[in-house]
Design a protein around this motif. Structure first.
Motif, PDB file in Angstrom:
ATOM      1  N   PRO A   1       0.805  -1.216   0.000  1.00  0.00           N
ATOM      2  CA  PRO A   1       0.000   0.000   0.000  1.00  0.00           C
ATOM      3  C   PRO A   1       0.837   1.264   0.000  1.00  0.00           C
ATOM      4  CG  PRO A   1      -0.110  -1.103   2.131  1.00  0.00           C
ATOM      5  CD  PRO A   1       0.566  -2.039   1.185  1.00  0.00           C
ATOM      6  N   ALA A   2       2.135   1.189   0.337  1.00  0.00           N
ATOM      7  CA  ALA A   2       2.951   2.396   0.374  1.00  0.00           C
ATOM      8  C   ALA A   2       3.050   3.036  -0.996  1.00  0.00           C
ATOM      9  CB  ALA A   2       4.351   2.062   0.884  1.00  0.00           C
ATOM     10  N   CYS A   3       2.760   2.301  -2.086  1.00  0.00           N
ATOM     11  CA  CYS A   3       2.892   2.842  -3.430  1.00  0.00           C
ATOM     12  C   CYS A   3       1.663   3.648  -3.836  1.00  0.00           C
ATOM     13  CB  CYS A   3       3.112   1.711  -4.434  1.00  0.00           C
ATOM     14  SG  CYS A   3       4.607   0.780  -4.076  1.00  0.00           S
ATOM     15  N   ALA A   4       0.632   3.593  -3.021  1.00  0.00           N
ATOM     16  CA  ALA A   4      -0.572   4.317  -3.377  1.00  0.00           C
ATOM     17  C   ALA A   4      -0.344   5.811  -3.227  1.00  0.00           C
ATOM     18  CB  ALA A   4      -1.726   3.863  -2.472  1.00  0.00           C
ATOM     19  N   PRO A   5      -0.999   6.645  -4.079  1.00  0.00           N
ATOM     20  CA  PRO A   5      -0.838   8.096  -3.970  1.00  0.00           C
ATOM     21  C   PRO A   5      -1.221   8.588  -2.577  1.00  0.00           C
ATOM     22  CG  PRO A   5      -1.973   7.490  -6.001  1.00  0.00           C
ATOM     23  CD  PRO A   5      -1.884   6.250  -5.183  1.00  0.00           C
ATOM     24  N   GLY A   6      -0.387   9.456  -2.034  1.00  0.00           N
ATOM     25  CA  GLY A   6      -0.666  10.040  -0.736  1.00  0.00           C
ATOM     26  C   GLY A   6      -0.217   9.225   0.452  1.00  0.00           C
ATOM     27  N   SER A   7       0.255   7.996   0.222  1.00  0.00           N
ATOM     28  CA  SER A   7       0.722   7.173   1.337  1.00  0.00           C
ATOM     29  C   SER A   7       2.050   7.729   1.859  1.00  0.00           C
ATOM     30  CB  SER A   7       0.919   5.722   0.902  1.00  0.00           C
ATOM     31  OG  SER A   7      -0.313   5.161   0.517  1.00  0.00           O
ATOM     32  N   PRO A   8       2.300   7.653   3.168  1.00  0.00           N
ATOM     33  CA  PRO A   8       3.582   8.124   3.697  1.00  0.00           C
ATOM     34  C   PRO A   8       4.722   7.243   3.218  1.00  0.00           C
ATOM     35  CG  PRO A   8       2.316   7.006   5.408  1.00  0.00           C
ATOM     36  CD  PRO A   8       1.410   7.139   4.221  1.00  0.00           C
ATOM     37  N   ASP A   9       5.897   7.838   3.146  1.00  0.00           N
ATOM     38  CA  ASP A   9       7.077   7.073   2.738  1.00  0.00           C
ATOM     39  C   ASP A   9       7.338   5.941   3.720  1.00  0.00           C
ATOM     40  OD1 ASP A   9       7.509   8.809   0.644  1.00  0.00           O
ATOM     41  OD2 ASP A   9       8.879  10.079   1.800  1.00  0.00           O
ATOM     42  N   PRO A  10       7.813   4.804   3.230  1.00  0.00           N
ATOM     43  CA  PRO A  10       8.236   3.742   4.150  1.00  0.00           C
ATOM     44  C   PRO A  10       9.392   4.237   5.024  1.00  0.00           C
ATOM     45  CG  PRO A  10       8.071   2.922   1.898  1.00  0.00           C
ATOM     46  CD  PRO A  10       7.970   4.406   1.821  1.00  0.00           C
ATOM     47  N   LEU A  11       9.411   3.806   6.249  1.00  0.00           N
ATOM     48  CA  LEU A  11      10.557   4.086   7.120  1.00  0.00           C
ATOM     49  C   LEU A  11      11.683   3.128   6.767  1.00  0.00           C
ATOM     50  CD1 LEU A  11       8.881   4.524  10.622  1.00  0.00           C
ATOM     51  CD2 LEU A  11       9.755   6.315   9.140  1.00  0.00           C
ATOM     52  N   VAL A  12      12.885   3.644   6.669  1.00  0.00           N
ATOM     53  CA  VAL A  12      14.044   2.827   6.328  1.00  0.00           C
ATOM     54  C   VAL A  12      14.777   2.430   7.599  1.00  0.00           C
ATOM     55  CG1 VAL A  12      16.250   2.751   5.114  1.00  0.00           C
ATOM     56  CG2 VAL A  12      14.293   3.880   4.064  1.00  0.00           C
ATOM     57  N   VAL A  13      15.002   1.122   7.765  1.00  0.00           N
ATOM     58  CA  VAL A  13      15.750   0.587   8.903  1.00  0.00           C
ATOM     59  C   VAL A  13      17.011  -0.068   8.352  1.00  0.00           C
ATOM     60  CG1 VAL A  13      15.722  -0.984  10.872  1.00  0.00           C
ATOM     61  CG2 VAL A  13      13.606   0.171  10.157  1.00  0.00           C
ATOM     62  N   LEU A  14      18.165   0.405   8.802  1.00  0.00           N
ATOM     63  CA  LEU A  14      19.450  -0.158   8.399  1.00  0.00           C
ATOM     64  C   LEU A  14      19.969  -1.018   9.537  1.00  0.00           C
ATOM     65  CD1 LEU A  14      21.840  -0.152   6.322  1.00  0.00           C
ATOM     66  CD2 LEU A  14      22.791   1.740   7.663  1.00  0.00           C
ATOM     67  N   GLY A  15      20.360  -2.264   9.230  1.00  0.00           N
ATOM     68  CA  GLY A  15      20.794  -3.150  10.302  1.00  0.00           C
ATOM     69  C   GLY A  15      21.847  -4.148   9.861  1.00  0.00           C
ATOM     70  N   PRO A  16      22.378  -4.928  10.810  1.00  0.00           N
ATOM     71  CA  PRO A  16      23.503  -5.827  10.531  1.00  0.00           C
ATOM     72  C   PRO A  16      23.121  -7.236  10.132  1.00  0.00           C
ATOM     73  CG  PRO A  16      23.103  -5.762  12.882  1.00  0.00           C
ATOM     74  CD  PRO A  16      22.063  -4.870  12.249  1.00  0.00           C
ATOM     75  N   TRP A  17      21.826  -7.567  10.141  1.00  0.00           N
ATOM     76  CA  TRP A  17      21.440  -8.965   9.983  1.00  0.00           C
ATOM     77  C   TRP A  17      21.136  -9.288   8.530  1.00  0.00           C
ATOM     78  CZ3 TRP A  17      18.193  -6.296  13.781  1.00  0.00           C
ATOM     79  CH2 TRP A  17      18.797  -6.293  15.039  1.00  0.00           C
TER      80      TRP A  17
ATOM     81  N   ASP B   1       3.144  -3.554  11.425  1.00  0.00           N
ATOM     82  CA  ASP B   1       2.319  -2.500  10.820  1.00  0.00           C
ATOM     83  C   ASP B   1       1.038  -2.286  11.627  1.00  0.00           C
ATOM     84  OD1 ASP B   1       0.976  -0.746   9.240  1.00  0.00           O
ATOM     85  OD2 ASP B   1       0.632  -2.127   7.596  1.00  0.00           O
ATOM     86  N   ASP B   2       0.264  -3.358  11.783  1.00  0.00           N
ATOM     87  CA  ASP B   2      -0.946  -3.320  12.615  1.00  0.00           C
ATOM     88  C   ASP B   2      -1.878  -2.166  12.277  1.00  0.00           C
ATOM     89  OD1 ASP B   2      -0.289  -5.576  13.953  1.00  0.00           O
ATOM     90  OD2 ASP B   2       0.338  -4.610  15.810  1.00  0.00           O
ATOM     91  N   GLY B   3      -2.005  -1.839  10.998  1.00  0.00           N
ATOM     92  CA  GLY B   3      -2.961  -0.815  10.606  1.00  0.00           C
ATOM     93  C   GLY B   3      -2.529   0.605  10.872  1.00  0.00           C
ATOM     94  N   THR B   4      -1.250   0.835  11.175  1.00  0.00           N
ATOM     95  CA  THR B   4      -0.794   2.201  11.436  1.00  0.00           C
ATOM     96  C   THR B   4      -0.672   3.024  10.166  1.00  0.00           C
ATOM     97  OG1 THR B   4       1.536   1.585  11.244  1.00  0.00           O
ATOM     98  CG2 THR B   4       0.537   1.426  13.427  1.00  0.00           C
ATOM     99  N   GLY B   5      -0.677   2.354   9.017  1.00  0.00           N
ATOM    100  CA  GLY B   5      -0.518   3.074   7.770  1.00  0.00           C
ATOM    101  C   GLY B   5       0.925   3.270   7.363  1.00  0.00           C
ATOM    102  N   ARG B   6       1.875   2.872   8.217  1.00  0.00           N
ATOM    103  CA  ARG B   6       3.281   2.989   7.871  1.00  0.00           C
ATOM    104  C   ARG B   6       3.836   1.620   7.505  1.00  0.00           C
ATOM    105  NH1 ARG B   6       5.418   8.097   8.886  1.00  0.00           N
ATOM    106  NH2 ARG B   6       6.972   7.308   7.418  1.00  0.00           N
ATOM    107  N   THR B   7       4.728   1.615   6.541  1.00  0.00           N
ATOM    108  CA  THR B   7       5.431   0.398   6.164  1.00  0.00           C
ATOM    109  C   THR B   7       6.916   0.621   6.347  1.00  0.00           C
ATOM    110  OG1 THR B   7       5.447   1.121   3.856  1.00  0.00           O
ATOM    111  CG2 THR B   7       3.669  -0.368   4.539  1.00  0.00           C
ATOM    112  N   TYR B   8       7.664  -0.478   6.342  1.00  0.00           N
ATOM    113  CA  TYR B   8       9.073  -0.407   6.694  1.00  0.00           C
ATOM    114  C   TYR B   8       9.920  -1.132   5.650  1.00  0.00           C
ATOM    115  CZ  TYR B   8       6.470   0.293  10.999  1.00  0.00           C
ATOM    116  OH  TYR B   8       5.562   0.728  11.926  1.00  0.00           O
ATOM    117  N   THR B   9      11.033  -0.536   5.305  1.00  0.00           N
ATOM    118  CA  THR B   9      11.998  -1.146   4.402  1.00  0.00           C
ATOM    119  C   THR B   9      13.255  -1.462   5.195  1.00  0.00           C
ATOM    120  OG1 THR B   9      11.173   0.040   2.473  1.00  0.00           O
ATOM    121  CG2 THR B   9      13.420  -0.815   2.349  1.00  0.00           C
ATOM    122  N   TYR B  10      13.635  -2.726   5.220  1.00  0.00           N
ATOM    123  CA  TYR B  10      14.831  -3.130   5.950  1.00  0.00           C
ATOM    124  C   TYR B  10      15.992  -3.299   4.980  1.00  0.00           C
ATOM    125  CZ  TYR B  10      18.181  -5.885   8.601  1.00  0.00           C
ATOM    126  OH  TYR B  10      19.330  -6.335   9.189  1.00  0.00           O
ATOM    127  N   GLU B  11      17.132  -2.692   5.301  1.00  0.00           N
ATOM    128  CA  GLU B  11      18.364  -2.837   4.540  1.00  0.00           C
ATOM    129  C   GLU B  11      19.389  -3.536   5.431  1.00  0.00           C
ATOM    130  OE1 GLU B  11      19.591   1.019   3.256  1.00  0.00           O
ATOM    131  OE2 GLU B  11      17.829   1.343   1.992  1.00  0.00           O
TER     132      GLU B  11
END
Length: 424
Positions: A18-34, A50-60
């Motif tokens: 859903p993050a790709c939909a117009p008006g959706s907030p940017d995914p939060l980026v998490v950088l980690g060692p794993w 996520d639990d319906g917060t409307g935010r998605t996360y990208t893990y690097e």
């Protein structure tokens, strides 16, 4: 490419995000060692938060964490949240104003010794919180192996950070010979490298390794701590050809190499020529989450990751061999039966140890930590008294120079108390 655009493009490659939909907030980026199985489990736990917060996360996930983060900071595209294992690096980022202080609820989980407070602009603040922790003062061996005459497995290669299994040895010996107070003073550069207690830790390590056959010097210098790889992947040093060894000094995380095998684990103290009053001291490490973004959702994510819900979901996603350990078990429900090895480690970490001290090299500024790694490799090749004297002099020079460049001011003080009782 901006951090937000990079994250959005990554998210849009996934179906039905859903993050790709117009008006959706940017995914939060998490950088980690794993990476690998650990990275997959953490990423799955992130997705379920996520639990319906409307935010998605990208893990690097990356094994070159410091280099990746430095390049992103230089490009002014930092992640929203980064997970680091070095207090020294985190302290430097806080000093430079790159970290955001933790929100009040999360700061209550900044358990010592993983997350000591910093004095910034006259206020004591918490800037990171431990997510996953490990116990380091451990010795692994095969069931039935005699502990009276061990021969030691040593693999010092680790890509850009080769040498750290050796620094763990020196640190653990110093902790058990000289105690937590002197250990803390040395780790935080208030005690010089030429102090007799520090020198004795190095010479003790050399003596212990000379007492058994182990492996040839060059083999140990060029073999990873994971051991020699076979058809099924890394085999562990206890199983690797060319290593005539019975015991291994290594952190709790190495249990993934020996899952389901007849391997036992015990505290390292009795092997280190230490003092009886320090047998209850243990060295620990951790992976700490810090916020680099002004987005309030980044603070909310760290609060959820460090809380009971985040822990439960992470454990549920992880295979038993890579199941994370936490700084305290408070608030966690009972889990399915665990192995005797994991049960022993968890008991030591959360209740049976008297004192926990953070990994000394990971407290040091990065320049000094890296010099320590290199010195260990050089000492492993040549452990003569004259060579040791030269190496310790060089390390003291680096210590003084680093202190001049990043020395404390009236408005900033780095952490000094890096030891605490279990539970913080």
């Amino acid at each position: 490419m901006s951090r937000a655009l990079r994250a959005l493009l990554a998210a849009c490659l996934l179906p039905l995000v859903p993050a790709c939909a117009p008006g959706s907030p940017d995914p939060l980026v998490v950088l980690g060692p794993w990476t690998g199985a650990e990275g997959e489990a953490f990423e799955a736990a992130l997705t379920r938060l996520d639990d319906g917060t409307g935010r998605t996360y990208t893990y690097e996930g990356t094994r070159s964490l410091r280099e990746t983060l430095v390049s992103q900071l230089e490009a002014d595209t930092p992640p929203d949240v980064a997970i680091l294992n070095s207090i020294g690096e985190l302290t430097e980022y806080a000093r430079r104003g790159r970290l955001r202080p933790l929100a009040a609820e999360t700061a209550t989980r900044a358990y010592r010794p993983w997350a000591p407070t910093l004095l910034v602009d006259g206020r004591l603040r918490s800037f990171w919180v431990p997510l996953k922790v490990d116990l380091k003062s451990l010795v692994w061996s095969r069931e039935g192996a005699s502990g009276e005459d061990p021969s030691w497995c040593v693999g010092l290669a680790s890509q850009a950070t080769s040498g750290w299994p050796g620094t763990d040895w020196v640190e653990d010996i110093l902790l058990h010979q000289a105690g937590p107070t002197l250990y803390s003073e040395w780790a935080t550069s208030r005690l010089g490298w030429r102090d007799p207690a520090v020198r004795r830790a190095w010479t003790t390590w050399a003596r212990l390794l000379r007492e058994g056959p182990g492996a040839p010097v060059e083999r140990s210098l060029t073999t990873s701590y994971e051991g020699v790889s076979g058809p099924g992947g890394p085999r562990g040093l206890l199983d690797s050809p060319g290593f005539d060894c019975t015991h291994e000094h290594q952190s709790a995380f190495i249990r993934y190499l020996y899952a389901g095998e007849d391997v036992r684990v015990e505290p390292s103290a009795r092997y280190l020529d230490g003092r009886a009053e320090y047998r209850g001291a243990f060295e620990v490490s951790g992976d700490m989450a810090a916020v680099f973004s002004d987005d309030p959702a980044a603070q909310e994510l760290v609060e959820r990751l460090s809380g009971p819900v985040g822990r439960q979901r992470w454990r549920a996603e992880a295979d038993p061999a890579v199941r994370p350990l936490f700084p305290t078990t408070t608030g966690l429900p009972p889990t399915e039966p665990v192995s005797p090895v994991e049960r022993e480690i968890d008991a030591l970490l959360t209740s049976r140890a008297r004192t926990l001290c953070f990994d000394a090299s990971d407290v040091m500024p990065p320049e000094l930590r890296d010099a320590f790694h290199r010195a260990v490799l050089a000492f492993f090749r040549d452990s003569s008294e004259a060579h040791l004297t030269s190496l310790l002099e060089q390390l003291d020079t680096v210590r003084v120079e680093v202190d001049k460049v990043s020395g404390a001011t009236r408005s900033f003080r780095p952490p000094e108390d890096i030891c605490a009782s279990p539970g913080g």
